[in-house]
Write a protein that holds these residues in place. Structure first.
Motif, PDB file in Angstrom:
ATOM      1  N   THR B  66       0.968  -1.192   0.164  1.00 42.36           N
ATOM      2  CA  THR B  66       0.244   0.118   0.248  1.00 42.36           C
ATOM      3  C   THR B  66       0.923   1.217  -0.300  1.00 42.36           C
ATOM      4  O   THR B  66       1.718   1.328   0.896  1.00 42.36           O
ATOM      5  CB  THR B  66      -0.966  -0.052   1.183  1.00 42.36           C
ATOM      6  OG1 THR B  66      -0.197   0.680   2.395  1.00 42.36           O
ATOM      7  CG2 THR B  66      -1.174  -0.971   1.684  1.00 42.36           C
ATOM      8  N   THR B  67       0.535   2.228  -0.882  1.00 41.26           N
ATOM      9  CA  THR B  67       0.992   3.826  -0.607  1.00 41.26           C
ATOM     10  C   THR B  67      -0.099   4.531  -0.669  1.00 41.26           C
ATOM     11  O   THR B  67      -0.922   5.102  -0.683  1.00 41.26           O
ATOM     12  CB  THR B  67       1.584   3.960  -1.964  1.00 41.26           C
ATOM     13  OG1 THR B  67       0.440   3.720  -2.892  1.00 41.26           O
ATOM     14  CG2 THR B  67       3.307   3.067  -2.516  1.00 41.26           C
ATOM     15  N   VAL B 128       9.704  -2.073  11.021  1.00 46.34           N
ATOM     16  CA  VAL B 128      10.010  -1.473  10.444  1.00 46.34           C
ATOM     17  C   VAL B 128      11.043  -0.993   9.663  1.00 46.34           C
ATOM     18  O   VAL B 128      11.985  -1.916  10.035  1.00 46.34           O
ATOM     19  CB  VAL B 128       9.981   0.455  11.152  1.00 46.34           C
ATOM     20  CG1 VAL B 128      10.339   1.392  10.714  1.00 46.34           C
ATOM     21  CG2 VAL B 128       8.971  -0.274  11.864  1.00 46.34           C
ATOM     22  N   PHE B 129      10.926  -0.516   7.826  1.00 44.20           N
ATOM     23  CA  PHE B 129      12.173   0.098   7.311  1.00 44.20           C
ATOM     24  C   PHE B 129      12.096   1.369   7.327  1.00 44.20           C
ATOM     25  O   PHE B 129      10.974   1.525   6.921  1.00 44.20           O
ATOM     26  CB  PHE B 129      11.518  -0.751   5.918  1.00 44.20           C
ATOM     27  CG  PHE B 129      11.356  -2.402   5.116  1.00 44.20           C
ATOM     28  CD1 PHE B 129      10.820  -3.151   5.876  1.00 44.20           C
ATOM     29  CD2 PHE B 129      12.792  -2.423   5.007  1.00 44.20           C
ATOM     30  CE1 PHE B 129      11.179  -4.397   5.629  1.00 44.20           C
ATOM     31  CE2 PHE B 129      12.905  -4.294   4.818  1.00 44.20           C
ATOM     32  CZ  PHE B 129      11.305  -4.580   5.424  1.00 44.20           C
ATOM     33  N   PRO B 137       7.184   6.368   8.660  1.00 46.69           N
ATOM     34  CA  PRO B 137       8.006   4.911   8.376  1.00 46.69           C
ATOM     35  C   PRO B 137       7.435   3.779   7.585  1.00 46.69           C
ATOM     36  O   PRO B 137       6.154   3.202   7.179  1.00 46.69           O
ATOM     37  CB  PRO B 137       8.331   4.066   9.464  1.00 46.69           C
ATOM     38  CG  PRO B 137       7.357   4.418   9.851  1.00 46.69           C
ATOM     39  CD  PRO B 137       7.074   6.028  10.017  1.00 46.69           C
ATOM     40  N   CYS B 138       8.314   2.806   6.578  1.00 50.31           N
ATOM     41  CA  CYS B 138       7.584   1.612   6.122  1.00 50.31           C
ATOM     42  C   CYS B 138       7.427   0.554   7.194  1.00 50.31           C
ATOM     43  O   CYS B 138       8.214  -0.013   7.583  1.00 50.31           O
ATOM     44  CB  CYS B 138       8.143   1.425   4.971  1.00 50.31           C
ATOM     45  SG  CYS B 138       7.502  -0.140   3.982  1.00 50.31           S
ATOM     46  N   LYS B 146       2.313 -14.177   3.800  1.00 56.29           N
ATOM     47  CA  LYS B 146       1.551 -14.085   3.204  1.00 56.29           C
ATOM     48  C   LYS B 146       2.207 -12.166   3.520  1.00 56.29           C
ATOM     49  O   LYS B 146       1.968 -12.511   4.911  1.00 56.29           O
ATOM     50  CB  LYS B 146       0.048 -13.616   2.411  1.00 56.29           C
ATOM     51  CG  LYS B 146      -0.148 -14.110   2.409  1.00 56.29           C
ATOM     52  CD  LYS B 146      -1.687 -14.422   1.486  1.00 56.29           C
ATOM     53  CE  LYS B 146      -2.403 -15.481   0.399  1.00 56.29           C
ATOM     54  NZ  LYS B 146      -3.309 -15.646   0.055  1.00 56.29           N
ATOM     55  N   LEU B 147       2.037 -11.087   2.606  1.00 53.39           N
ATOM     56  CA  LEU B 147       3.299  -9.887   3.125  1.00 53.39           C
ATOM     57  C   LEU B 147       2.253  -8.844   2.992  1.00 53.39           C
ATOM     58  O   LEU B 147       2.098  -8.631   2.066  1.00 53.39           O
ATOM     59  CB  LEU B 147       4.874 -10.253   2.760  1.00 53.39           C
ATOM     60  CG  LEU B 147       5.675 -11.192   3.169  1.00 53.39           C
ATOM     61  CD1 LEU B 147       7.016 -10.789   2.078  1.00 53.39           C
ATOM     62  CD2 LEU B 147       5.917 -11.147   4.576  1.00 53.39           C
ATOM     63  N   SER B 148       2.334  -7.772   3.680  1.00 55.29           N
ATOM     64  CA  SER B 148       1.953  -6.879   3.342  1.00 55.29           C
ATOM     65  C   SER B 148       3.642  -5.636   3.736  1.00 55.29           C
ATOM     66  O   SER B 148       3.463  -5.601   4.662  1.00 55.29           O
ATOM     67  CB  SER B 148       0.740  -6.467   3.910  1.00 55.29           C
ATOM     68  OG  SER B 148       1.648  -5.901   5.270  1.00 55.29           O
ATOM     69  N   PHE B 149       3.559  -4.552   2.905  1.00 54.35           N
ATOM     70  CA  PHE B 149       4.459  -3.151   3.003  1.00 54.35           C
ATOM     71  C   PHE B 149       3.231  -1.742   3.122  1.00 54.35           C
ATOM     72  O   PHE B 149       2.770  -1.996   2.425  1.00 54.35           O
ATOM     73  CB  PHE B 149       5.382  -3.398   1.502  1.00 54.35           C
ATOM     74  CG  PHE B 149       6.572  -4.179   2.017  1.00 54.35           C
ATOM     75  CD1 PHE B 149       7.484  -4.396   2.915  1.00 54.35           C
ATOM     76  CD2 PHE B 149       5.659  -6.170   1.436  1.00 54.35           C
ATOM     77  CE1 PHE B 149       8.327  -5.431   2.474  1.00 54.35           C
ATOM     78  CE2 PHE B 149       6.906  -6.546   1.575  1.00 54.35           C
ATOM     79  CZ  PHE B 149       8.324  -6.706   2.090  1.00 54.35           C
ATOM     80  N   SER B 150       3.164  -1.600   4.485  1.00 56.86           N
ATOM     81  CA  SER B 150       2.834  -0.051   3.804  1.00 56.86           C
ATOM     82  C   SER B 150       3.644   1.274   3.687  1.00 56.86           C
ATOM     83  O   SER B 150       4.808   1.465   4.582  1.00 56.86           O
ATOM     84  CB  SER B 150       1.782   0.142   5.620  1.00 56.86           C
ATOM     85  OG  SER B 150       1.029  -0.843   5.372  1.00 56.86           O
TER      86      SER B 150
END
Lengths: 416, 416
Positions: B66-67, B128-129, B137-138, B146-150
């Motif tokens: 997600t962005t 956190v990235f 932060p990401c 399964k992965l999610s990145f925000s």
């Protein structure tokens, strides 16, 4: 309010090869007539996927617009999915075929291929909107008062279809609410401090007016949107709310009507009767392009120079070789002389100049990638700045720098 | 193959105010490491909508990115939705707070506002990235493999996060299949005739190689995509299929590796050791920008002139006043003299010129909006053409014309 779902069909978008600009155009046109886009989807060009997406789109929206998947080639499957979804059959539409025949004839194509003839086949129940700039027609389907429009994917074809045919049709058919937006552009204050400063004002906004923030480079755009039946009243209310902002953050506001920096600048230049020219190195024409993208720019923009090779800076812009030798090409001193030379060459009130290293390769003189010096010269007054943007890729760099210069110029002109 | 769903959160996109360029960037980066984007969605910044969309995305994809919706202002709701969806709580992450404190300190902001401090609150279960170019932060979440990145929504922040952190992480974590693409650019043959001509070839393609068409201006791009375990083998197979095209449509092929016309041209100019310059009127810098957008363009692009005001055409480019009086500024004759003058000024092998009316207002000399003359001068040889594009808006016009000129130049250089 009518709600719309936009569906972009095409593997070119999913693969990251093409940016979807159609959805942006359509959303903005719909918004202007009071239709709210609640979802934008990009999906793969597969019959089952298209059908499933149409189903879920009709559950949430009153209006569905699809783009893409209507070309004459084997990878286009929208039409089949459309017929299956609406339980319809595809047949040759004589009027569409005749339109297509004339369209191709005008372009010197007398013989119609079977593949092109196929493009005149449409679902029986569809209403056709003819495409004057391509071979795939736009088809409208209707079910229980809900509408779908299926358009080709080429932006040059989408724009006239939407603007000249679909929007007028929708305006005629629905009695639509109005949505009015104003953008307040703010500089010199970070988003978080801005939000804190105007919190009281924001909480006091009437329920039908919403606020959103959008940081663009070093500027923050505040968008105020009002929804209601009477357009004039909405405009008046927005103006009132904006006026209340001035006692709080007036010093930071650079514009309250135009949104794009080149348009804000155009108004200022017009007001002051000033002309402008550009001398670019590392922005490679982007600054000129931003200025000329505004229609009517020929009134104040006299021209520009892109001096990519170093010797063109000395020959045409009269930057002295001594300055280059002493300070290198990427320096404040060279930016200053470029702006002065540019103002002479084009005989304008204002001249802008850029010199830097856009990367990814290093510049000849070893300056780090991402370094840029720019000068804003307004008659005898001059301001030179330095930016260091190593994290931006080439095109983002060119755009960010150009945006920043125009923004600085606007601030200077306002405070002058 | 891993499947990804991209979700863009933000009313700015739905309202048509901003073009979503993040999805394009992310899709292209994922594709390069063998992850297929199966859906791109843009949704409204509302907690319920975000949660529902995350649910359906996890049903179809293995990876969700997600962005947007992570800013410090009141209209951003992604983090809350994330915590609720993953049944988690939000708490202050010390490492993130420390990163944020240092990030702001470096920018001269000593005092951290409550609003900024809130940005260091993340779901407990998240990894956190850190964002080196902004304050949000990401966050990565994981559920049943399964992965999610925000991510935040600002493109300048998204690019480094994806390129430098997420992509390396995904490569490490999954053993991914390879996806390899080649683009064959074809001119002088309409899409439908092209498709007919190569039908036999297309039907004989192996199952793991797919073909799609994309018309761009007057060029058709054919994209061949191969999927499999061994990258080198895929490259060889694509090359073989492309070679089979030459006996069928070799005359129309202008490139088989580079995709963008400015890159195709760069290769040709490099091969021939030729230099180039530009003199623009109605394209207002777009032609220069396209040329300079290619890194390394300083090797062959010497510079350009944007002669917006008529008198700059005579003063700097030495177009004769007589020619202007006799034929008007928008004429083949003026385009020719501009190219000749430009070649003199910049002392290049090739010079390109444009003169026309981009609209929407009429030009001074009454020429219809959408008219443009352009000249391609290669040493003593010269070719002048006319286009009439009344249906294009200003920016599309500038871009279409510039594309077409570079394409014509490529064709000329190939046939020379």
């Amino acid at each position: 309010m009518e709600k719309a779902v936009l569906i972009t069909i095409g593997d070119e978008i999913l693969s990251g090869n093409t940016v979807d600009t159609n959805s942006n155009f359509i959303a903005s046109e719909l918004k202007a007539i009071g239709i709210k886009v609640i979802q934008i989807l990009t999906i793969s060009d597969e019959i089952e996927t298209i059908k499933e997406t149409l189903k879920s789109a009709f559950e949430t929206g009153d209006l569905v617009i699809t783009t893409g998947g209507l070309g004459p080639t084997r990878d286009d499957k929208t039409k089949k999915a459309l017929a299956e979804f609406f339980d319809d059959e595809i047949e040759l539409d004589e009027a569409t075929f005749e339109h297509l025949r004339r369209y191709m004839e005008k372009r010197g194509r007398i013989e119609i291929l079977e593949r092109n003839r196929e493009q005149a086949f449409v679902p029986k129940k569809s209403t056709v909107f003819q495409n004057h700039y391509g071979t795939a027609p736009c088809m409208m389907m209707e079910q229980q008062g809900k509408l779908s429009f299926s358009l080709p994917g080429v932006p040059y074809e989408v724009k006239p279809l939407v603007r000249d045919q679909i929007v007028p049709y929708l305006k005629e058919r629905f009695s639509l609410n109005h949505i009015v937006s104003r953008i307040v552009s703010v500089v010199g204050i970070p988003e978080s401090i801005l939000a804190d400063t105007i919190e009281g004002w924001e909480l006091a906004l009437p329920a039908h007016i919403t606020l959103s923030y959008l940081p663009v480079g070093t500027r923050v755009k505040m968008r105020l949107t009002a929804t209601g039946a009477v357009e004039e009243l909405l405009n008046r209310q927005l103006e009132q709310e904006i006026q209340k902002l001035f006692p709080i953050i007036g010093d930071h506001i650079i514009a309250t009507s135009e949104d794009k920096i080149e348009k804000i600048l155009a108004e200022l230049l017009d007001e002051k009767g000033m002309t402008i020219s550009t001398a670019e190195s590392c922005t490679g024409g982007e600054l000129a392009k931003m200025l000329t993208s505004n229609s009517g720019s020929s009134k104040y923009y006299m021209g520009g120079m892109i001096s990519y090779a170093t010797e063109k800076k000395t020959e045409i812009l009269k930057v002295s070789q001594k300055t280059i030798d002493e300070y290198t090409v990427v320096s404040a001193e060279v930016a200053q002389e470029m702006a002065a030379g540019c103002r002479e060459l084009f005989r304008t009130d204002i001249a802008l100049s850029t010199t830097g290293v856009a990367g990814p390769g290093k510049g000849e003189d070893g300056k780090a990638v991402g370094t840029v010096f720019y000068t804003i010269r307004i008659r005898e007054r001059e301001e030179t700045s330095r930016l260091f943007l190593p994290h931006l890729d080439r095109l983002d760099f060119m755009h960010f720098v150009s945006q920043k210069i125009l923004q600085d110029l606007v601030s200077l002109l306002i405070s002058a």
